[in-house]
Scaffold this motif. Sequence first.
Motif, PDB file in Angstrom:
ATOM      1  N   THR A  10       0.240   4.641  -4.840  1.00  0.00           N
ATOM      2  CA  THR A  10      -0.442   5.691  -4.087  1.00  0.00           C
ATOM      3  C   THR A  10      -0.711   5.167  -2.689  1.00  0.00           C
ATOM      4  O   THR A  10      -0.493   3.983  -2.399  1.00  0.00           O
ATOM      5  N   HIS A  11      -1.172   6.054  -1.815  1.00  0.00           N
ATOM      6  CA  HIS A  11      -1.515   5.687  -0.438  1.00  0.00           C
ATOM      7  C   HIS A  11      -2.921   6.210  -0.164  1.00  0.00           C
ATOM      8  O   HIS A  11      -3.090   7.307   0.378  1.00  0.00           O
ATOM      9  N   THR A  40      -2.544   0.687  -4.253  1.00  0.00           N
ATOM     10  CA  THR A  40      -2.399   1.401  -2.990  1.00  0.00           C
ATOM     11  C   THR A  40      -1.404   0.652  -2.111  1.00  0.00           C
ATOM     12  O   THR A  40      -1.431  -0.576  -2.025  1.00  0.00           O
ATOM     13  N   VAL A  41      -0.510   1.408  -1.483  1.00  0.00           N
ATOM     14  CA  VAL A  41       0.722   0.849  -0.922  1.00  0.00           C
ATOM     15  C   VAL A  41       0.784   1.063   0.587  1.00  0.00           C
ATOM     16  O   VAL A  41       0.454   2.142   1.089  1.00  0.00           O
ATOM     17  N   ALA A  42       1.251   0.031   1.293  1.00  0.00           N
ATOM     18  CA  ALA A  42       1.378   0.095   2.752  1.00  0.00           C
ATOM     19  C   ALA A  42       2.731   0.648   3.155  1.00  0.00           C
ATOM     20  O   ALA A  42       3.709   0.542   2.406  1.00  0.00           O
ATOM     21  N   ASP A  43       2.783   1.231   4.379  1.00  0.00           N
ATOM     22  CA  ASP A  43       4.092   1.606   4.919  1.00  0.00           C
ATOM     23  C   ASP A  43       4.303   1.100   6.343  1.00  0.00           C
ATOM     24  O   ASP A  43       5.424   1.098   6.832  1.00  0.00           O
ATOM     25  N   ASP A  44       3.240   0.663   7.008  1.00  0.00           N
ATOM     26  CA  ASP A  44       3.399   0.031   8.313  1.00  0.00           C
ATOM     27  C   ASP A  44       2.445  -1.155   8.388  1.00  0.00           C
ATOM     28  O   ASP A  44       1.735  -1.459   7.422  1.00  0.00           O
ATOM     29  N   LEU A  45       2.404  -1.818   9.526  1.00  0.00           N
ATOM     30  CA  LEU A  45       1.623  -3.049   9.616  1.00  0.00           C
ATOM     31  C   LEU A  45       0.124  -2.770   9.556  1.00  0.00           C
ATOM     32  O   LEU A  45      -0.622  -3.494   8.881  1.00  0.00           O
ATOM     33  N   ALA A  46      -0.327  -1.715  10.236  1.00  0.00           N
ATOM     34  CA  ALA A  46      -1.746  -1.368  10.183  1.00  0.00           C
ATOM     35  C   ALA A  46      -2.158  -1.021   8.758  1.00  0.00           C
ATOM     36  O   ALA A  46      -3.228  -1.430   8.281  1.00  0.00           O
ATOM     37  N   SER A  47      -1.313  -0.276   8.068  1.00  0.00           N
ATOM     38  CA  SER A  47      -1.596   0.072   6.681  1.00  0.00           C
ATOM     39  C   SER A  47      -1.589  -1.164   5.793  1.00  0.00           C
ATOM     40  O   SER A  47      -2.397  -1.284   4.861  1.00  0.00           O
ATOM     41  N   ALA A  48      -0.695  -2.117   6.074  1.00  0.00           N
ATOM     42  CA  ALA A  48      -0.654  -3.350   5.294  1.00  0.00           C
ATOM     43  C   ALA A  48      -1.971  -4.113   5.405  1.00  0.00           C
ATOM     44  O   ALA A  48      -2.492  -4.630   4.412  1.00  0.00           O
ATOM     45  N   ARG A  49      -2.488  -4.170   6.614  1.00  0.00           N
ATOM     46  CA  ARG A  49      -3.794  -4.838   6.787  1.00  0.00           C
ATOM     47  C   ARG A  49      -4.870  -4.107   5.994  1.00  0.00           C
ATOM     48  O   ARG A  49      -5.724  -4.718   5.348  1.00  0.00           O
ATOM     49  N   TRP A  50      -4.818  -2.765   6.053  1.00  0.00           N
ATOM     50  CA  TRP A  50      -5.861  -1.967   5.409  1.00  0.00           C
ATOM     51  C   TRP A  50      -5.815  -2.086   3.897  1.00  0.00           C
ATOM     52  O   TRP A  50      -6.853  -2.248   3.252  1.00  0.00           O
ATOM     53  N   HIS A  58     -12.839  -2.917  -4.359  1.00  0.00           N
ATOM     54  CA  HIS A  58     -13.007  -2.333  -5.692  1.00  0.00           C
ATOM     55  C   HIS A  58     -12.234  -3.176  -6.702  1.00  0.00           C
ATOM     56  O   HIS A  58     -11.066  -3.491  -6.483  1.00  0.00           O
ATOM     57  N   PRO A  59     -12.844  -3.528  -7.820  1.00  0.00           N
ATOM     58  CA  PRO A  59     -12.181  -4.443  -8.765  1.00  0.00           C
ATOM     59  C   PRO A  59     -10.952  -3.853  -9.446  1.00  0.00           C
ATOM     60  O   PRO A  59     -10.119  -4.606  -9.971  1.00  0.00           O
ATOM     61  N   ASP A  60     -10.804  -2.543  -9.434  1.00  0.00           N
ATOM     62  CA  ASP A  60      -9.669  -1.913 -10.102  1.00  0.00           C
ATOM     63  C   ASP A  60      -8.629  -1.385  -9.123  1.00  0.00           C
ATOM     64  O   ASP A  60      -7.738  -0.610  -9.507  1.00  0.00           O
ATOM     65  N   LEU A  61      -8.718  -1.819  -7.875  1.00  0.00           N
ATOM     66  CA  LEU A  61      -7.760  -1.415  -6.851  1.00  0.00           C
ATOM     67  C   LEU A  61      -6.935  -2.625  -6.422  1.00  0.00           C
ATOM     68  O   LEU A  61      -7.478  -3.694  -6.132  1.00  0.00           O
ATOM     69  N   TYR A  62      -5.627  -2.453  -6.380  1.00  0.00           N
ATOM     70  CA  TYR A  62      -4.701  -3.505  -5.978  1.00  0.00           C
ATOM     71  C   TYR A  62      -3.851  -2.998  -4.818  1.00  0.00           C
ATOM     72  O   TYR A  62      -3.867  -1.811  -4.483  1.00  0.00           O
ATOM     73  N   ALA A  63      -3.097  -3.900  -4.197  1.00  0.00           N
ATOM     74  CA  ALA A  63      -2.334  -3.549  -3.001  1.00  0.00           C
ATOM     75  C   ALA A  63      -0.877  -3.953  -3.142  1.00  0.00           C
ATOM     76  O   ALA A  63      -0.522  -4.858  -3.908  1.00  0.00           O
ATOM     77  N   ALA A  64      -0.022  -3.245  -2.384  1.00  0.00           N
ATOM     78  CA  ALA A  64       1.378  -3.638  -2.190  1.00  0.00           C
ATOM     79  C   ALA A  64       1.644  -3.589  -0.692  1.00  0.00           C
ATOM     80  O   ALA A  64       1.183  -2.685   0.005  1.00  0.00           O
ATOM     81  N   VAL A  65       2.397  -4.576  -0.197  1.00  0.00           N
ATOM     82  CA  VAL A  65       2.553  -4.771   1.247  1.00  0.00           C
ATOM     83  C   VAL A  65       4.020  -4.899   1.619  1.00  0.00           C
ATOM     84  O   VAL A  65       4.772  -5.657   0.998  1.00  0.00           O
ATOM     85  N   ALA A  66       4.434  -4.137   2.636  1.00  0.00           N
ATOM     86  CA  ALA A  66       5.771  -4.233   3.231  1.00  0.00           C
ATOM     87  C   ALA A  66       5.814  -3.273   4.412  1.00  0.00           C
ATOM     88  O   ALA A  66       4.851  -2.532   4.659  1.00  0.00           O
ATOM     89  N   LEU A  67       6.934  -3.259   5.119  1.00  0.00           N
ATOM     90  CA  LEU A  67       7.193  -2.206   6.088  1.00  0.00           C
ATOM     91  C   LEU A  67       8.182  -1.224   5.473  1.00  0.00           C
ATOM     92  O   LEU A  67       9.250  -1.620   4.993  1.00  0.00           O
ATOM     93  N   HIS A  68       7.817   0.038   5.470  1.00  0.00           N
ATOM     94  CA  HIS A  68       8.653   1.119   4.946  1.00  0.00           C
ATOM     95  C   HIS A  68      10.011   1.097   5.654  1.00  0.00           C
ATOM     96  O   HIS A  68      10.096   0.774   6.842  1.00  0.00           O
ATOM     97  N   GLU A 205       3.346   7.207 -11.534  1.00  0.00           N
ATOM     98  CA  GLU A 205       2.633   7.064 -10.267  1.00  0.00           C
ATOM     99  C   GLU A 205       2.354   8.445  -9.684  1.00  0.00           C
ATOM    100  O   GLU A 205       2.911   9.454 -10.157  1.00  0.00           O
ATOM    101  N   THR A 206       1.528   8.485  -8.650  1.00  0.00           N
ATOM    102  CA  THR A 206       1.318   9.741  -7.928  1.00  0.00           C
ATOM    103  C   THR A 206       2.063   9.799  -6.603  1.00  0.00           C
ATOM    104  O   THR A 206       2.454  10.868  -6.156  1.00  0.00           O
ATOM    105  N   ASP A 207       2.226   8.670  -5.909  1.00  0.00           N
ATOM    106  CA  ASP A 207       2.693   8.652  -4.523  1.00  0.00           C
ATOM    107  C   ASP A 207       1.816   9.545  -3.659  1.00  0.00           C
ATOM    108  O   ASP A 207       2.289  10.154  -2.693  1.00  0.00           O
ATOM    109  N   ALA A 208       0.551   9.662  -4.020  1.00  0.00           N
ATOM    110  CA  ALA A 208      -0.382  10.501  -3.252  1.00  0.00           C
ATOM    111  C   ALA A 208      -0.501   9.982  -1.822  1.00  0.00           C
ATOM    112  O   ALA A 208      -0.400   8.782  -1.591  1.00  0.00           O
ATOM    113  N   PRO A 209      -0.669  10.900  -0.874  1.00  0.00           N
ATOM    114  CA  PRO A 209      -1.001  12.330  -1.017  1.00  0.00           C
ATOM    115  C   PRO A 209       0.212  13.240  -1.151  1.00  0.00           C
ATOM    116  O   PRO A 209       0.087  14.461  -1.013  1.00  0.00           O
TER     117      PRO A 209
END
Length: 260
Positions: A10-11, A40-50, A58-68, A205-209
């Motif tokens: 998701t995003h 929650t997944v990044a698509d650009d560098l600012a999103s990767a940082r976020w 949040h203990p149940d939230l994880y991240a994925a990082v890359a440039l789309h 997955e949702t790929d939200a929004p």
Amino acid sequence: MPAPVVDGHTHLDACGARTPEQVAAAMDRAAAVGVTRVVTVADDLASARWVVQAAQWHPDLYAAVALHPTRADALTDGARREIERLAADPRVVAVGETGLDHYWDAAPHDTQAEAFAWHIDLAKRLGKPVMIHDRDAHDGVLATLRAEGAPDRVIFHCFSGDAAMARECADAGYFLSFAGPVSFRNARELADAARVVPNELLLAETDAPFLTPHPHRGKRNEPYALPYTVRALAELRGQDLVELCDLLRSNAERVYAIAP
């Protein structure tokens, strides 16, 4: 859901959940319907940082990082160094989303291919799965994985191929993740693909929004909408809903190396 499930892609920032309070509220809405963990997944560098920062909130939230892939021409040497640093964070469970996008053509195909190969190498160096974006580029994505040598764990995010491609991916041991389109009544090829995926390689997955499932197609998506996709998968595959939830959860735990 009758049993907990994981939203594997998701995003949250694009869903409007950008502050710790907004993230907590989105996670609460998801948990209320049995979606207990989210990537929650990044698509650009600012999103990767976020996303890396948000995963600390949040203990149940994880991240994925890359440039789309549509942003592949932004993968400068400096961006590579920062993506490497961020992707090494313990809360980052995948390198993604990366791959090829021949629909938008926002970056040259050779630039996308080079960026994809670099992200594959990063995933292998970090021992993390690579999360693939594949839009109108099935043959190119599969060829790149063969040429570069796939990591041990490969996830086709929002799988969009047909049954033949699903079988080819399954033969290679790739995980196939289905989003809202699998619930659309006119998505016959995707439904056929969902039916042939082995139990041990299936994700949701949702790929939200984006890609809100039926019956809310066209409206804004969020992790709490995942149950509609899970129910559609259960119906298509003729599986008991509780058993499918358990299967999806255990697969997500395995591919993302998160604790039960």
